[in-house]
Motif scaffolding. Structure first.
Motif, short mmCIF file in Angstrom:
data_model
loop_
_atom_site.label_atom_id
_atom_site.label_comp_id
_atom_site.label_asym_id
_atom_site.label_seq_id
_atom_site.Cartn_x
_atom_site.Cartn_y
_atom_site.Cartn_z
N LYS A 80 -8.44 2.16 1.66
CA LYS A 80 -9.89 2.32 1.46
C LYS A 80 -10.31 1.88 0.06
O LYS A 80 -11.34 1.23 -0.12
N ILE A 81 -9.48 2.23 -0.94
CA ILE A 81 -9.79 1.83 -2.32
C ILE A 81 -9.72 0.31 -2.45
O ILE A 81 -10.61 -0.32 -3.04
N ASP B 287 0.84 -1.21 0.00
CA ASP B 287 0.00 0.00 0.00
C ASP B 287 0.87 1.26 0.00
O ASP B 287 0.53 2.26 -0.64
N ALA C 265 0.70 4.09 -2.84
CA ALA C 265 0.37 5.45 -2.41
C ALA C 265 1.39 6.45 -2.93
O ALA C 265 1.04 7.55 -3.40
N ILE D 100 -0.94 9.70 -3.20
CA ILE D 100 -2.02 9.79 -2.23
C ILE D 100 -1.52 9.14 -0.94
O ILE D 100 -0.36 8.72 -0.86
N THR D 101 -2.36 9.06 0.07
CA THR D 101 -1.92 8.49 1.34
C THR D 101 -2.14 6.97 1.36
O THR D 101 -2.94 6.43 0.60
N THR D 102 -1.41 6.32 2.27
CA THR D 102 -1.56 4.87 2.44
C THR D 102 -2.98 4.53 2.86
O THR D 102 -3.57 3.53 2.41
N GLU D 103 -3.57 5.37 3.72
CA GLU D 103 -4.94 5.12 4.18
C GLU D 103 -5.93 5.17 3.01
O GLU D 103 -6.89 4.39 2.95
N GLN D 104 -5.70 6.08 2.05
CA GLN D 104 -6.58 6.16 0.89
C GLN D 104 -6.48 4.90 0.02
O GLN D 104 -7.48 4.40 -0.49
#
Length: 797
Positions: A501-502, A485, A489, A494-498
């Motif tokens: 979520k994807i 991830d 990212a 983008i962020t790892t959290e995004q």
């Protein structure tokens, strides 16, 4: 009548991951012999043992492993059987000498697994070559020479390159790869050889294959392991990435290798395990047997992660006379250990070099081993295991993000490809990114073709992912091939959290699969789990009350200390009735009797391989404690050297504090540092007695300044606290040996149970660790234990 078995343990000296693997093997061996009803005597030089050793072994003898002590222990403890399988290769001559002296025969002692023939072949390359030639095997052109003129005559006949080493009948010597007349002349000018030299035509650039067989005394035999190295012959096998099962050799050649190995296993009358190293020349469809080892080698440890084969349990029971088809594992299952298993996934072993900073290494690889450890990863394709290996080895950023070789010219890249440097893999990836042809790169590196194609595939995927931001089909493909991830990212900015979520919205799920093979043993397997991304529903896992996440470190001493500590914690949590899961590549299940679930992949993206801390993260999720997390660190000597810059003598005391602020204090460890030169440094550590005054000082300091912490270490100078370390040092092994309830107290404090008082042990000893910083960026660590004077021991009590 119960028989006494002498198990030959590990030696001191150079600290390496192989010795840790030997200790793990000894643990499973003690379990097996104990279950079979034998009394066991462990002869070892190592004083920092798994705590279970003291309950499983009838006697533990801490002495140097030499001929005199072997004889003494055998007679003193009335030994019936000697089990040497997990000792070092350097000890083989001891057993050969005892056979020559008829010592075993005279005292009616049986040496398990070894006989005079396979000892001679394992020790002497000349004897092995002659034996193989007599049995009709193809032999590498070789001669025994005595001077430079004879060496040059050999070169005139067979051409450069050649390999040469000092001929020594009593001990193993190292090969030197020679490419020019000047290098040959320098070797003769700087070495002496009473018994001459062995010279051979170099087979550099052939493929190296490792195969392991097992045989019982009834002549049942099976090939239980095979792997191939990514690097060609010429690079020490332990310094190369190795992959199992063999994946790029034609099936006809593989069957020829298998037939040859099983033939040799039977001819040599091997009872137990034997590992063969082979060179394969696919151009001429020929192969050579390079080495035979009737001892356990950590190189074959991936067999457990790959197939779930209970290796150590099988070796022990076959050694005791059982048929392979009638082995009973530690969990009580009877199974056929002669089955040749077929993995449904790929397992790889990645070497680790002991250094503080990979970017500063300038070490060239060759026939001499330079790596001191390894990590093992599983995956369902070659690309995935490459990505997992890169992440643990902290190479992902340099290969996919930083591109440190981007400023080099094509000519400089070609030069980097030609030199067998540890960091050559980064130059290979840079060359592939620039459009170098795979065949062109192969001509420089001789890397495995399939491996190079897989690298190219990963780099192509990374470019595709970067240029097609938001493409979920590309994202799914990359996840299947091991992209983290964090990397996705970064490439998508983008962020790892995004990314998480994807990914969660896709049908793709991270599935934990058990490592046993597709055609696996029905029972008795050693289950380790690995992660793959599949379009399957996410299976439900048990609710674990304790989750331990571990991270390997390049420092071998802190790796060893952390493994011992972590295993103690796991064992203690289990004893207290908690359900435990273990994540990471430092720890793995090695026997069929262990209850906890081991997941070989870390749940975190970060690597701590070159950190000055060896880290463990403990998550507790009980009814009383919901989602508590405790990072536990062992600070290695790179960290401690900073302390010693200001003082040569320091005393450390570990503390554990429960919820009611009751304190448990360890016995103080006094460390004396000595700087022998700018590259050599040593530390001597000795346990002492905790005086009331010192205890009062520590208790007051912790209550005033560290009242919210569960554990830590205080550095004392002149009876005052000079520094606090949030965790432990590499003396934690000594602490756990002389304070036997250390782990019990630590576990209870973490889960909120009152801590008992400290217990003291009779197992008192000192330790000296020597460090040597090498000019190529690597460093070596040697360890030596010593007994404390009797007067000191009495005062301590």
């Amino acid at each position: 009548m119960t028989k006494n078995v002498l198990i030959i343990g590990t030696t001191t000296g150079l600290v390496s991951g192989e010795k840790l693997d030997q200790e793990k093997a000894i643990y499973a061996t003690l379990e097996t012999f104990h279950k079979e009803g034998y009394k066991t005597v462990l002869l070892t030089e190592n004083r920092e043992l798994f705590p279970e050793f003291h309950t499983l072994a009838t006697h533990i003898v801490f002495r140097e492993i030499n001929l005199s002590n072997l004889k003494t222990v055998i007679l003193q403890y009335q030994i019936d059987l000697v089990f040497p399988t997990y000792t070092a290769n350097s000890n083989l001559h001891l057993f050969r000498n005892l056979i020559k002296q008829d010592f075993f025969k005279k005292h009616q002692v049986k040496l398990l697994n070894l006989n005079q023939q396979n000892l001679n072949l394992a020790i002497s390359h000349k004897t092995l070559t002659s034996y193989l030639q007599n049995k009709g095997f193809r032999i590498i052109e070789h001669e025994l020479i005595s001077n430079l003129d004879e060496a040059m005559a050999f070169v005139d006949k067979h051409h450069f390159p050649v390999i040469i080493r000092v001929n020594n009948k009593e001990q193993r010597t190292y090969w030197n790869s020679i490419n020019t007349k000047a290098e040959l002349a320098k070797l003769f000018a700087t070495t002496t050889a009473v018994e001459g030299y062995e010279i051979e035509r170099s087979i550099n650039n052939f493929k190296e294959v490792t195969m392991t067989s097992i045989r019982d005394r009834f002549d049942n035999a099976a090939l239980i392991y095979s792997s191939e190295d990514i690097d060609p012959i010429g690079i020490h096998s332990n310094d190369s990435i190795s992959v199992t099962p063999v994946f790029s050799i034609a099936n006809s050649m593989f069957q020829r290798l298998r037939d040859a190995i099983l033939k040799l296993t039977r001819i040599l009358k091997i009872v137990g395990v034997c590992t063969f190293h082979l060179a394969v020349d696919e151009q001429t469809n020929s192969f050579y047997v390079l080495e035979i080892s009737p001892l356990f080698q950590s190189k074959i440890l991936p067999i457990i992660a790959s197939t779930g084969y209970p290796l150590f349990e099988v070796i022990c029971q076959v050694s005791l006379g059982k048929r392979l088809q009638e082995v009973v594992s530690l969990d009580g299952s009877k199974f056929n250990a002669a089955v040749e298993l077929t993995p449904n996934h790929i397992t790889a072993r990645f070497p680790i070099w002991q250094t503080h900073n990979l970017s500063k290494l300038n070490n060239n690889l060759g026939p001499h081993k330079s790596s001191l450890g390894a990590i093992i990863v599983n995956g369902n394709n070659l690309e995935t295991i490459i990505m997992k290996g890169f992440q643990i080895l902290d190479l992902t950023d340099d290969i996919f993000i930083n591109h440190p070789d981007a400023n080099l010219s094509d000519e400089q890249i070609e030069s980097a490809l030609f030199h067998t440097n540890i960091r050559r893999i980064i130059a290979v990836c840079e060359a592939l990114n620039r459009g170098f042809d795979v065949h062109e790169i192969y001509s420089f590196t001789k890397y495995n073709h399939v491996f190079l194609e897989s690298l190219k595939h990963l780099l192509d995927l990374a470019r595709l992912l970067e240029y097609q931001k938001g493409n979920l089909e590309v994202l799914s493909t990359c996840k299947r091939y091991g992209f983290s991830d964090f990397l996705i990212a970064h490439l998508w900015k983008i962020t790892t959290e995004q990314v998480q979520k994807i990914t969660a919205q896709l049908s793709l799920q991270p599935i934990a699969l058990p490592a046993p093979s597709s055609f696996s043993l029905d029972q008795g397997t050693v289950n380790n789990y690995y992660t793959v991304f599949l379009d399957d529903p996410l299976p439900s896992l048990p609710t674990y009350q304790i989750i331990i996440n571990d991270y390997p470190n390049s420092d071998m001493i802190s790796n060893y200390e952390m493994t011992i500590l972590a295993q103690q914690l796991i064992h203690q949590f289990q004893m207290d009735g908690y359900l435990v899961a273990v994540h990471g590549s430092l720890l793995s299940k090695i026997d069929s009797n262990t209850i906890s679930d081991y997941f070989m992949d870390s749940i975190y993206n970060k690597s701590y391989l070159y950190s000055d801390q060896n880290r463990l993260n403990i998550t507790i999720n009980t009814l009383e404690n919901q989602h508590l997390s405790y990072p536990l660190a062992i600070h290695n000597f790179n960290y401690q050297q900073e302390i010693f810059k200001n003082q040569n003598v320091m005393t450390e005391i570990a503390f554990i504090q429960d919820a009611s602020q009751q304190l448990w204090l360890s016995s103080p460890i006094t460390n004396v540092a000595k700087q022998n030169s700018s590259q050599r440094f040593e530390v001597t550590s000795v346990p002492g007695k905790l005086s009331p005054t010192l205890a009062h000082t520590v208790i007051n300091y912790v209550h005033q300044h560290l009242s919210n912490l569960k554990f830590g270490t205080l550095i004392m100078s002149d009876a005052t606290v000079s520094q606090f370390i949030p965790g432990f040092t590499t003396n934690v092994g000594i602490i756990s040996q002389i304070n036997p309830n250390f782990t019990d107290v630590l576990c209870h404090a973490l889960v909120g149970i009152a801590t008992p008082k400290s217990q003291k042990s009779k197992n008192l000893f000192g330790r000296k660790i020597s460090f040597s910083q090498l000019s190529n960026g690597l460093y070596n660590t040697k360890i030596h234990y010593f007994d404390l004077p009797e007067g000191y021991r009495k005062a301590f009590k």
